[in-house]
Design a protein around this motif. Structure first.
Motif, short mmCIF file in Angstrom:
data_model
loop_
_atom_site.label_atom_id
_atom_site.label_comp_id
_atom_site.label_asym_id
_atom_site.label_seq_id
_atom_site.Cartn_x
_atom_site.Cartn_y
_atom_site.Cartn_z
N LEU A 1 0.87 -1.17 0.00
CA LEU A 1 0.00 0.00 0.00
C LEU A 1 0.91 1.22 0.00
O LEU A 1 1.73 1.39 0.90
N ILE A 2 0.78 2.05 -1.03
CA ILE A 2 1.71 3.17 -1.17
C ILE A 2 0.94 4.47 -1.41
O ILE A 2 -0.21 4.47 -1.86
N ASP A 3 1.59 5.57 -1.12
CA ASP A 3 1.03 6.91 -1.34
C ASP A 3 1.53 7.41 -2.68
O ASP A 3 2.67 7.86 -2.81
N SER A 4 0.68 7.33 -3.69
CA SER A 4 1.05 7.74 -5.04
C SER A 4 -0.20 8.12 -5.81
O SER A 4 -1.27 7.54 -5.58
N PRO A 5 -0.11 9.08 -6.75
CA PRO A 5 -1.25 9.37 -7.62
C PRO A 5 -1.68 8.16 -8.44
O PRO A 5 -2.80 8.13 -8.96
N LYS A 6 -0.80 7.18 -8.56
CA LYS A 6 -1.15 5.97 -9.29
C LYS A 6 -2.11 5.08 -8.50
O LYS A 6 -2.81 4.25 -9.07
N THR A 7 -2.12 5.24 -7.17
CA THR A 7 -2.95 4.37 -6.33
C THR A 7 -4.01 5.13 -5.53
O THR A 7 -5.01 4.55 -5.13
N ILE A 8 -3.79 6.43 -5.27
CA ILE A 8 -4.74 7.24 -4.49
C ILE A 8 -4.96 8.56 -5.20
O ILE A 8 -4.00 9.32 -5.42
N ARG A 9 -6.19 8.85 -5.56
CA ARG A 9 -6.49 10.15 -6.15
C ARG A 9 -7.96 10.48 -5.95
O ARG A 9 -8.80 9.59 -5.74
N VAL A 10 -8.26 11.76 -6.00
CA VAL A 10 -9.64 12.24 -5.92
C VAL A 10 -10.01 12.77 -7.29
O VAL A 10 -9.33 13.64 -7.85
N LYS A 11 -11.09 12.23 -7.85
CA LYS A 11 -11.47 12.56 -9.22
C LYS A 11 -12.98 12.46 -9.38
O LYS A 11 -13.61 11.51 -8.90
N LYS A 12 -13.58 13.47 -10.00
CA LYS A 12 -15.01 13.48 -10.31
C LYS A 12 -15.87 13.23 -9.07
O LYS A 12 -16.86 12.51 -9.10
N GLY A 13 -15.47 13.84 -7.94
CA GLY A 13 -16.25 13.72 -6.72
C GLY A 13 -16.17 12.37 -6.05
O GLY A 13 -17.01 12.03 -5.21
N ASN A 14 -15.17 11.57 -6.40
CA ASN A 14 -14.97 10.25 -5.80
C ASN A 14 -13.52 10.10 -5.37
O ASN A 14 -12.61 10.72 -5.95
N LEU A 15 -13.31 9.27 -4.37
CA LEU A 15 -11.97 8.80 -4.04
C LEU A 15 -11.71 7.55 -4.87
O LEU A 15 -12.48 6.59 -4.81
N TRP A 16 -10.62 7.56 -5.65
CA TRP A 16 -10.25 6.41 -6.47
C TRP A 16 -9.06 5.71 -5.81
O TRP A 16 -7.99 6.32 -5.65
N LEU A 17 -9.24 4.46 -5.45
CA LEU A 17 -8.15 3.64 -4.92
C LEU A 17 -7.88 2.53 -5.92
O LEU A 17 -8.79 1.75 -6.25
#
Length: 358
Positions: A63-79
């Motif tokens: 589990l890493i902190d990266s835009p590849k794995t964690i981002r906020v887009k279109k009013g959703n959290l994308w994991l």
């Protein structure tokens, strides 16, 4: 639509037959305050509310902190879970990869605050292909008997493990017991409910109602499992951290092991926590012929406490501030009166409590 759906839910919740007609002061649905209301409307996670899990190995992936794995887009959290080697150069040093030998990476965020007793709810679309392991869960420790606290609890509100086309949903309560080494603990599943769910990729609402007496698990407002507390030593009773995860597990079908499908993304639309607080209780004589007093017992987090007596013309002083209220009849007037206390919780929400007397 988010606000409308939540409003409908709270109305239905309060009138739900799932609750008895009388309530413990720590589980009265009239007295809950909103301690988390997250809609992921920004461009990144709010650092005041969340922190990412970083470089932590769990089953098949890091589990890493990266835009590849964690981002906020279109009013959703994308994991998102991904094949690790495709992002080796940009995410991690080759030495780090070689040392830990990861095959996949995933994303996870952890709440900055802890919560105890309440309604925990999210609307999410879980990734469901082979290898996906999304979860909405709580975990924490009580610091006993070791200072580092391996003696703790975990509530898996909605944890899904995907093997082929047959994802399994799980609602689990774990207890962590200390060993001789304070840095190590033994995890024991004290209660588990698991069942296969449809592979249809749609948003669902996952909810847990946690009180001192029971824990209930819901999907789309349908009760899926209930755990009654029969004075169990393992029943969760102290504040826990809230976690949203996209982890990686081993898929399997009738013919054997399956490689995880990548990339896969679980999307969280919103998360809400409403915590029960100590329901207010007013001490006041049932009959006050000339003079008396009322006293409010209320949760320590309550503030901006005011009181009002009605009808106002029957009392020398009809309003004031604080927990204690003097009740003095005006010109020896008789008749029924009512005292109403108003107070705020940290969210700014306003609550009232009242009592009548003669």
């Amino acid at each position: 639509m988010k606000g409308f759906a939540l409003t409908v839910f709270w109305i239905l919740f309060i009138i739900s037959e799932g609750y008895a007609q009388t309530y413990n002061r720590h589980s009265d649905p009239k007295y809950m305050w909103t301690s988390l209301d997250e809609n992921f409307n920004g461009s990144s996670i709010n650092p005041k509310l969340w922190k990412p899990t970083t470089r932590f190995k769990r089953q098949l992936g890091f589990l890493i902190d990266s835009p590849k794995t964690i981002r906020v887009k279109k009013g959703n959290l994308w994991l998102t879970m991904r094949n690790a080697h495709a992002y080796l150069d940009s995410l991690w040093s080759s030495k780090g990869w070689k040392r830990d030998n990861p095959k996949y990476v995933g994303g996870e965020i952890v709440s900055m605050n802890k919560y105890c007793y309440g309604v925990f709810e999210c609307r999410a679309k879980y990734a469901r292909k082979s290898g996906s392991w999304p979860a909405f869960w709580l975990i924490g420790n009580d610091g006993l008997p070791c200072p580092l606290g391996p003696h703790g609890s975990e509530i898996d509100i909605a944890e899904m493990s995907s093997a082929g086309d047959f994802p399994t949903m799980m609602h689990v309560i774990h207890r962590y017991y200390p060993t001789g080494n304070c840095a190590v603990s033994n995890q024991v599943a004290k209660d588990r409910k698991s069942y296969q769910v449809s592979a249809i990729r749609a948003y669902s609402t996952y909810k847990c109602i946690w009180t001192p007496d029971k824990i209930q698990f819901f999907i789309n407002d349908k009760l899926k499992h209930e755990v009654i507390n029969h004075n169990y030593e393992w029943f969760p009773s102290f504040p826990l951290t809230l976690i949203l995860s996209q982890q990686i597990t081993q898929g399997q079908d009738a013919e054997g092991l399956l490689n995880p499908v990548t990339p896969q993304t679980s999307k969280f639309d919103w998360v809400k926590v409403r915590q029960f607080f100590l329901a207010p209780e007013i001490t006041c004589p049932d009959v006050i012929p000339s003079e008396g007093a009322a006293l409010l017992d209320v949760d320590p987090l309550a503030s901006h406490i005011t009181w009002k007596l009605t009808p106002a013309e029957r009392f020398s002083t009809s309003e004031g501030t604080g927990k204690s209220a003097p009740i003095i009849r005006a010109n020896n007037t008789n008749g029924q009166g009512k005292i109403t206390y108003t107070f705020q919780m940290p969210s700014g929400e306003t609550f009232t409590a009242e009592k009548t007397f003669n």
